[in-house]
Design an enzyme around this catalytic site. Structure first.
Site, short mmCIF file in Angstrom:
data_model
loop_
_atom_site.label_atom_id
_atom_site.label_comp_id
_atom_site.label_asym_id
_atom_site.label_seq_id
_atom_site.Cartn_x
_atom_site.Cartn_y
_atom_site.Cartn_z
N SER A 9 -11.74 -0.78 0.15
CA SER A 9 -10.43 -0.93 0.79
C SER A 9 -10.61 -1.34 2.24
CB SER A 9 -9.66 0.39 0.75
OG SER A 9 -9.09 0.60 -0.50
N ASP A 15 0.86 -1.19 0.00
CA ASP A 15 0.00 0.00 0.00
C ASP A 15 0.89 1.23 0.00
OD1 ASP A 15 -2.26 1.86 0.84
OD2 ASP A 15 -3.30 -0.04 0.97
N HIS A 70 -3.52 5.99 3.79
CA HIS A 70 -4.30 4.83 3.35
C HIS A 70 -3.74 3.52 3.92
CE1 HIS A 70 -5.93 1.78 0.50
NE2 HIS A 70 -7.00 2.54 0.63
N ASN A 126 -14.36 0.38 -6.42
CA ASN A 126 -15.23 1.46 -5.95
C ASN A 126 -16.08 2.03 -7.07
OD1 ASN A 126 -14.27 1.39 -3.35
ND2 ASN A 126 -12.82 3.04 -3.63
#
Length: 372
Positions: free
Chosen positions: A239, A50, A84, A176
């Site tokens: 996520s 990530d 994130h 998404n």
């Protein structure tokens, strides 16, 4: 390349540390406190490719040294300029400040392997994600949580399949909406458990894409977790749901250390609570994950012909041939792996999902049981 559309807001630690636990509605929704009586993820390493993971006080004890893969990176993964990655890591394995304060993860005794595979703008390349998966495969990860998705290339496909073959559970985000029109790679890869999202009422989250590859769903709306600089975050997207499912996989791998990765993923889908039309559907997959049932139910093994009937006394696991993972064309046209904060999938090595007949659970059904 596309900027990650994950919606995220931050609050300062001094304002939020005492209330963050109450804000984490997904913990009670999933009965996490009850599930953690059976397992807390001890002995399991979860890799998080990530934006990196900041050494947040609520997560620090569980944060290992990792790697910085992006161009020019020389660190060990323990930094995050985006938030994130730190948010995802906290949802998996935050231990909080004490029994009641600070953020709590689904598997608060699991270890996090931080891998910087996306930039501070949450943009990434397929080769960097592939390198992160390769690193995790070679360095002891039992679960890989991929809260991103997008295009693929030959190296990324090979890395994902290599991790599956190495008995690693891979969790990947479905995607998404409205930015994505369908489920993204690697969530579309055979053997990866693709994760979508639900809201506080358990209904399909509008931010979650739908599709035939969707396996399970988890909370994905207004999800609170850790952030950089000792702060906290609130986000919406698949996520978050992916990280939550990765934490669930860590709980199972800790409680059943000899269970193959494919059976770990099967346990998640077989004990999921059905939503929407009876059976698997494109918005909920096999249903909402049930942490307690996944840890306690006597689940029929992969390949068992019917999950509704008891096995003959003394019978053992049924051996089923595993299908070759469906091929991706491997073209480089989609070489950009976007860090979508809403994606979530668990990958299970060699799972032949279509070959298994499963009884779906309704909300008032007991967990499935079988004598063997």
């Amino acid at each position: 390349m596309t900027i990650n559309p994950y919606r995220l807001t931050l609050s300062h630690e001094e304002d939020g540390s005492t209330r963050i636990r109450a804000d984490q509605w997904h913990l009670n929704y999933l009965k996490a406190p009850e599930a953690q009586k059976f397992s807390q993820g001890e002995g399991v390493v979860v890799a998080v490719p990530d934006t990196g993971v900041d050494p947040h006080p609520d997560l620090l004890r569980n944060l290992l040294k990792g790697i910085d893969i992006v161009a020019g990176g020389v660190g060990d993964g323990r930094r995050d300029q985006n938030s994130h990655g730190t948010s995802m890591a906290g949802l998996i394995a935050a231990h909080g400040k004490n029994a009641n304060d600070g953020a709590l993860g689904i598997a608060p005794k699991a270890k996090i392997m931080p891998i910087i595979s996306s930039s501070s703008y949450n943009l990434g390349e397929a080769d960097d994600l592939a390198a992160g998966i390769e690193y995790a495969t070679l360095n002891g990860a039992k679960v890989i949580s991929i809260s991103s998705g997008g295009g693929s290339n030959t190296r990324l496909i090979q890395a994902v399949r290599g991790a599956l073959a190495a008995d690693i559970v891979i969790v990947a985000a479905a995607g998404n909406a409205p930015q994505d029109s369908g489920i993204q790679y690697p969530a579309t890869e055979e053997g990866v458990v693709s994760v979508g999202g639900v809201d506080q009422q358990g209904n399909h989250a509008s931010a979650s894409v739908a599709g035939t590859e969707l396996d399970v769903v988890a909370p994905a709306v207004d999800i609170y977790s850790t952030s950089y600089g000792g702060k906290y975050s609130k986000g919406t997207g698949t996520s978050s749901a992916t990280a939550i499912v990765a934490g669930a996989a860590a709980l199972i791998r800790s409680k059943y250390p000899d269970l193959p990765a494919a059976e770990v993923a099967h346990r998640l889908t077989a004990t999921a609570v059905d939503k929407g039309p009876p059976g698997r559907d494109d918005e909920y997959g096999y249903g909402v994950i049930d942490l307690v049932a996944a840890l306690t139910a006597d689940v029929p093994p992969l390949g068992f012909e019917s999950a509704t009937a008891d096995a003959p006394p003394g019978s053992g696991p049924v051996t089923t041939a595993v299908a070759e993972p469906a091929g991706n064309d491997g073209g480089d046209g989609g070489a950009t792996a976007r860090g979508l904060a809403t994606l979530g999938v668990i990958v299970a090595a060699g799972g032949a999902w279509a070959l298994v007949a499963r009884r779906r659970r309704r909300g008032d059904d007991p967990p499935p049981r079988i004598s063997r």
